[in-house]
Design a protein around this motif. Structure first.
Motif, PDB file in Angstrom:
ATOM      1  N   ALA A  70       0.832  -1.212   0.000  1.00  0.00           N
ATOM      2  CA  ALA A  70       0.000   0.000   0.000  1.00  0.00           C
ATOM      3  C   ALA A  70       0.862   1.256   0.000  1.00  0.00           C
ATOM      4  CB  ALA A  70      -0.941  -0.003   1.203  1.00  0.00           C
ATOM      5  N   TYR A  71       1.927   1.260   0.781  1.00  0.00           N
ATOM      6  CA  TYR A  71       2.843   2.405   0.826  1.00  0.00           C
ATOM      7  C   TYR A  71       3.492   2.610  -0.542  1.00  0.00           C
ATOM      8  CZ  TYR A  71       6.945   5.195   2.198  1.00  0.00           C
ATOM      9  OH  TYR A  71       7.921   6.161   2.299  1.00  0.00           O
ATOM     10  N   ARG A  72       3.967   1.519  -1.142  1.00  0.00           N
ATOM     11  CA  ARG A  72       4.633   1.604  -2.444  1.00  0.00           C
ATOM     12  C   ARG A  72       3.680   2.164  -3.495  1.00  0.00           C
ATOM     13  NH1 ARG A  72       9.321  -0.761  -3.347  1.00  0.00           N
ATOM     14  NH2 ARG A  72      10.373  -1.727  -1.613  1.00  0.00           N
ATOM     15  N   ALA A  73       2.433   1.707  -3.485  1.00  0.00           N
ATOM     16  CA  ALA A  73       1.443   2.204  -4.449  1.00  0.00           C
ATOM     17  C   ALA A  73       1.160   3.687  -4.200  1.00  0.00           C
ATOM     18  CB  ALA A  73       0.164   1.384  -4.349  1.00  0.00           C
ATOM     19  N   MET A  74       1.066   4.068  -2.947  1.00  0.00           N
ATOM     20  CA  MET A  74       0.770   5.450  -2.575  1.00  0.00           C
ATOM     21  C   MET A  74       1.818   6.417  -3.131  1.00  0.00           C
ATOM     22  SD  MET A  74      -0.154   6.514   1.331  1.00  0.00           S
ATOM     23  CE  MET A  74      -1.073   4.991   1.553  1.00  0.00           C
ATOM     24  N   GLY A  76       4.048   5.504  -5.592  1.00  0.00           N
ATOM     25  CA  GLY A  76       4.395   5.162  -6.962  1.00  0.00           C
ATOM     26  C   GLY A  76       5.715   4.421  -7.081  1.00  0.00           C
ATOM     27  N   PHE A  77       6.104   3.689  -6.038  1.00  0.00           N
ATOM     28  CA  PHE A  77       7.317   2.876  -6.077  1.00  0.00           C
ATOM     29  C   PHE A  77       6.972   1.488  -6.614  1.00  0.00           C
ATOM     30  CE2 PHE A  77       8.508   5.595  -2.290  1.00  0.00           C
ATOM     31  CZ  PHE A  77       9.440   6.360  -2.969  1.00  0.00           C
ATOM     32  N   ALA A  78       7.823   0.947  -7.455  1.00  0.00           N
ATOM     33  CA  ALA A  78       7.639  -0.407  -7.987  1.00  0.00           C
ATOM     34  C   ALA A  78       7.834  -1.429  -6.867  1.00  0.00           C
ATOM     35  CB  ALA A  78       8.630  -0.664  -9.113  1.00  0.00           C
ATOM     36  N   PRO A  79       7.211  -2.601  -6.991  1.00  0.00           N
ATOM     37  CA  PRO A  79       7.331  -3.618  -5.940  1.00  0.00           C
ATOM     38  C   PRO A  79       8.773  -4.022  -5.632  1.00  0.00           C
ATOM     39  CG  PRO A  79       5.581  -4.210  -7.455  1.00  0.00           C
ATOM     40  CD  PRO A  79       6.280  -3.015  -8.045  1.00  0.00           C
TER      41      PRO A  79
END
Length: 174
Positions: A70-74, A76-79
């Motif tokens: 969720a943090y990464r999506a928030m 815009g960081f790739a998995p």
């Protein structure tokens, strides 16, 4: 009575003959603790999913940030993207970057909690508003070793406020 056991077996040699030694231990308490832990983890996962919060931990020594999906999506960081303090800082809105960095440093110095709303520049979505809540972590000697916390996207609420609309808690998400 049936109950779970742990069995431990180790090979040994006595007078050149291969033998095994072992012992069994009642695993009832361990199994009950594992069940409780699984239930607590599931409850925490459901609460985090419901909140839309992204969870992060920052290690001061390395600068690395461990973050959930969720943090990464928030942000815009790739998995598989390595996230560190510099990468996080680069996502901050230019007008919020220095004040936010000062607040984090003040929090680290005071050993306190951090709570702030700030803007980021998401690579696909553009300007977003986030609420951040963090707490200082300490090592075994009591020294500040980093921070952990959550971020919540409050863009919808901020846009509504800019348009003079007051929304309730249901409007906190994106």
């Amino acid at each position: 009575t049936e109950f779970p056991i742990d069995v431990f077996i180790t090979p040994i040699a006595i007078e050149g003959r291969p033998l095994f030694t072992g012992f069994a231990r009642d695993a009832t308490e361990r199994k009950a603790a594992e069940t409780t832990l699984k239930k607590n983890e599931e409850r925490l996962r459901l609460a985090l999913d419901a909140s839309g919060a992204g969870v992060w931990t920052w290690e001061r020594a390395t600068g690395l940030i461990t973050a959930d999906e969720a943090y990464r999506a928030m942000y815009g960081f790739a998995p598989d993207e390595t996230v560190d303090y510099a990468t996080w800082e680069a996502r901050l809105h230019p007008d919020d970057r220095e004040p936010l960095k000062r607040q984090v440093e003040e929090c680290l110095h005071a050993g306190s909690q951090w709570l702030e709303e700030f803007r980021i520049i998401h690579p696909q979505l553009g300007k977003r508003w986030l609420a951040g809540l963090g707490r200082v972590l300490r090592d075994a000697q009591g020294r500040v070793s980093g921070m952990t916390g959550i971020n919540i996207d409050v863009t919808a609420r901020k846009i509504a406020e800019e348009n003079g609309v007051r929304i309730g808690i249901t409007g906190l998400g994106a």
